[in-house]
Write an enzyme that holds these catalytic residues in place. Sequence first.
Site, PDB file in Angstrom:
ATOM      1  N   LYS A  13       4.756   1.282   0.873  1.00  0.00           N
ATOM      2  CA  LYS A  13       4.013   0.837   2.050  1.00  0.00           C
ATOM      3  C   LYS A  13       4.695  -0.393   2.666  1.00  0.00           C
ATOM      4  O   LYS A  13       5.596  -0.986   2.060  1.00  0.00           O
ATOM      5  CB  LYS A  13       2.565   0.528   1.640  1.00  0.00           C
ATOM      6  CG  LYS A  13       1.810   1.775   1.148  1.00  0.00           C
ATOM      7  CD  LYS A  13       0.367   1.430   0.768  1.00  0.00           C
ATOM      8  CE  LYS A  13      -0.409   2.680   0.368  1.00  0.00           C
ATOM      9  NZ  LYS A  13      -1.833   2.370   0.052  1.00  0.00           N
ATOM     10  N   TYR A  53      -3.856  10.039   6.560  1.00  0.00           N
ATOM     11  CA  TYR A  53      -5.098   9.590   5.923  1.00  0.00           C
ATOM     12  C   TYR A  53      -6.338  10.235   6.554  1.00  0.00           C
ATOM     13  O   TYR A  53      -7.421   9.642   6.511  1.00  0.00           O
ATOM     14  CB  TYR A  53      -5.201   8.060   6.014  1.00  0.00           C
ATOM     15  CG  TYR A  53      -4.355   7.308   4.984  1.00  0.00           C
ATOM     16  CD1 TYR A  53      -4.477   7.564   3.618  1.00  0.00           C
ATOM     17  CD2 TYR A  53      -3.466   6.318   5.384  1.00  0.00           C
ATOM     18  CE1 TYR A  53      -3.716   6.863   2.682  1.00  0.00           C
ATOM     19  CE2 TYR A  53      -2.700   5.605   4.440  1.00  0.00           C
ATOM     20  CZ  TYR A  53      -2.844   5.889   3.090  1.00  0.00           C
ATOM     21  OH  TYR A  53      -2.102   5.199   2.156  1.00  0.00           O
ATOM     22  N   ASN A 116      -1.712  -2.619  -1.507  1.00  0.00           N
ATOM     23  CA  ASN A 116      -1.392  -2.062  -2.835  1.00  0.00           C
ATOM     24  C   ASN A 116      -0.034  -1.346  -2.903  1.00  0.00           C
ATOM     25  O   ASN A 116       0.207  -0.538  -3.782  1.00  0.00           O
ATOM     26  CB  ASN A 116      -2.557  -1.204  -3.363  1.00  0.00           C
ATOM     27  CG  ASN A 116      -2.821   0.026  -2.528  1.00  0.00           C
ATOM     28  OD1 ASN A 116      -2.140   0.265  -1.523  1.00  0.00           O
ATOM     29  ND2 ASN A 116      -3.797   0.812  -2.923  1.00  0.00           N
ATOM     30  N   HIS A 119       1.904   4.478  -1.998  1.00  0.00           N
ATOM     31  CA  HIS A 119       1.043   5.656  -1.907  1.00  0.00           C
ATOM     32  C   HIS A 119       1.561   6.721  -2.864  1.00  0.00           C
ATOM     33  O   HIS A 119       2.775   6.851  -3.046  1.00  0.00           O
ATOM     34  CB  HIS A 119       1.068   6.234  -0.484  1.00  0.00           C
ATOM     35  CG  HIS A 119       0.489   7.622  -0.417  1.00  0.00           C
ATOM     36  ND1 HIS A 119      -0.865   7.849  -0.352  1.00  0.00           N
ATOM     37  CD2 HIS A 119       1.069   8.849  -0.484  1.00  0.00           C
ATOM     38  CE1 HIS A 119      -1.088   9.161  -0.351  1.00  0.00           C
ATOM     39  NE2 HIS A 119       0.073   9.793  -0.427  1.00  0.00           N
ATOM     40  N   GLU A 130       1.598  16.573   2.419  1.00  0.00           N
ATOM     41  CA  GLU A 130       2.184  15.283   2.802  1.00  0.00           C
ATOM     42  C   GLU A 130       3.705  15.392   2.959  1.00  0.00           C
ATOM     43  O   GLU A 130       4.272  14.831   3.896  1.00  0.00           O
ATOM     44  CB  GLU A 130       1.799  14.214   1.778  1.00  0.00           C
ATOM     45  CG  GLU A 130       0.313  13.862   1.863  1.00  0.00           C
ATOM     46  CD  GLU A 130      -0.225  13.066   0.673  1.00  0.00           C
ATOM     47  OE1 GLU A 130      -1.435  12.762   0.693  1.00  0.00           O
ATOM     48  OE2 GLU A 130       0.530  12.749  -0.252  1.00  0.00           O
TER      49      GLU A 130
HETATM   50  P1  DAT Z   1      -5.041   5.963  -3.287  1.00  0.00           P
HETATM   51  O1  DAT Z   1      -4.035   5.243  -2.424  1.00  0.00           O
HETATM   52  O2  DAT Z   1      -5.076   5.371  -4.674  1.00  0.00           O
HETATM   53  O3  DAT Z   1      -4.860   7.455  -3.280  1.00  0.00           O
HETATM   54  P2  DAT Z   1      -7.312   6.412  -1.510  1.00  0.00           P
HETATM   55  O4  DAT Z   1      -6.655   7.684  -1.126  1.00  0.00           O
HETATM   56  O5  DAT Z   1      -8.741   6.477  -1.935  1.00  0.00           O
HETATM   57  O6  DAT Z   1      -6.486   5.663  -2.681  1.00  0.00           O
HETATM   58  O7  DAT Z   1      -7.219   5.362  -0.312  1.00  0.00           O
HETATM   59  C1  DAT Z   1      -6.046   5.253   0.437  1.00  0.00           C
HETATM   60  C2  DAT Z   1      -5.748   3.796   0.669  1.00  0.00           C
HETATM   61  O8  DAT Z   1      -6.801   3.212   1.434  1.00  0.00           O
HETATM   62  C3  DAT Z   1      -5.664   2.948  -0.598  1.00  0.00           C
HETATM   63  O9  DAT Z   1      -4.381   3.004  -1.202  1.00  0.00           O
HETATM   64  C4  DAT Z   1      -5.965   1.583  -0.069  1.00  0.00           C
HETATM   65  C5  DAT Z   1      -6.981   1.861   1.028  1.00  0.00           C
HETATM   66  N1  DAT Z   1      -8.339   1.699   0.504  1.00  0.00           N
HETATM   67  C6  DAT Z   1      -9.011   2.543  -0.298  1.00  0.00           C
HETATM   68  N2  DAT Z   1     -10.220   2.081  -0.606  1.00  0.00           N
HETATM   69  C7  DAT Z   1     -10.319   0.897   0.051  1.00  0.00           C
HETATM   70  C8  DAT Z   1     -11.338  -0.093   0.156  1.00  0.00           C
HETATM   71  N3  DAT Z   1     -12.500   0.040  -0.462  1.00  0.00           N
HETATM   72  N4  DAT Z   1     -11.069  -1.187   0.921  1.00  0.00           N
HETATM   73  C9  DAT Z   1      -9.888  -1.337   1.557  1.00  0.00           C
HETATM   74  N5  DAT Z   1      -8.892  -0.438   1.506  1.00  0.00           N
HETATM   75  C10 DAT Z   1      -9.110   0.652   0.763  1.00  0.00           C
HETATM   76 MG    MG Z   2      -5.142   8.851  -1.808  1.00  0.00          MG
END
Ligand code: DAT
Ligand code: MG
Length: 153
Positions: A13, A53, A116, A119, A130
């Site tokens: 990212k 997303y 974080n 991805h 993807e």
């Molecule tokens: P991952 O990246 O572990 O697959 P995800 O698909 O649920 O997680 O979410 C995509 C991204 O969105 C994640 O890497 C960071 C952001 N995100 C997820 N939950 C969040 C939250 N509660 N607050 C802020 N950003 C969040």
């Molecule tokens: Mg995800």
Amino acid sequence: MAEQRERTFLMVKPDGVQRGLVGTIIERFEKKGFKLVGLKFVWPSEELLQQHYSDLASRPFFPGLVKYMSSGPVVPMGWEGLNAVKTGRQMLGATNPADSQPGTIRGDLCIQVGRNIIHGSDSVESANKEIALWFTEKEVVGWTPAAENWVYE
Ligand code: DAT
Ligand code: MG
């Protein structure tokens, strides 16, 4: 073995790129034994990220997520190997770095969920979607690493 050909989609990212962590992150997957099949450096549009997303479109953090992800260049990658999706997720750690174990990428290299750094696909189905979203067919390269028989028995 067909199962060795499972692919996952990983992406450094913008914060990972800005913090100079691209090499460190790639190194972990190379050292593990996974095979790189696609790699590029792009500054993604908001439209592409909204598609990437799309499952999260109704979440309150979605606008901030798209803004952050489109704030600079990213490194989309395809990686191939046995259990690449599940093992890839384990190597990433939990979505929230605060819950990620030390030894994982997020556990070792970042602090907050909104920054974080990487991805990783959550299923084989989303990995294939993807990879098709971020790469053309020609950009995904099939090849045989010299060490393949030393990684798989
Ligand atoms: P991952 O990246 O572990 O697959 P995800 O698909 O649920 O997680 O979410 C995509 C991204 O969105 C994640 O890497 C960071 C952001 N995100 C997820 N939950 C969040 C939250 N509660 N607050 C802020 N950003 C969040
Ligand atoms: Mg995800």
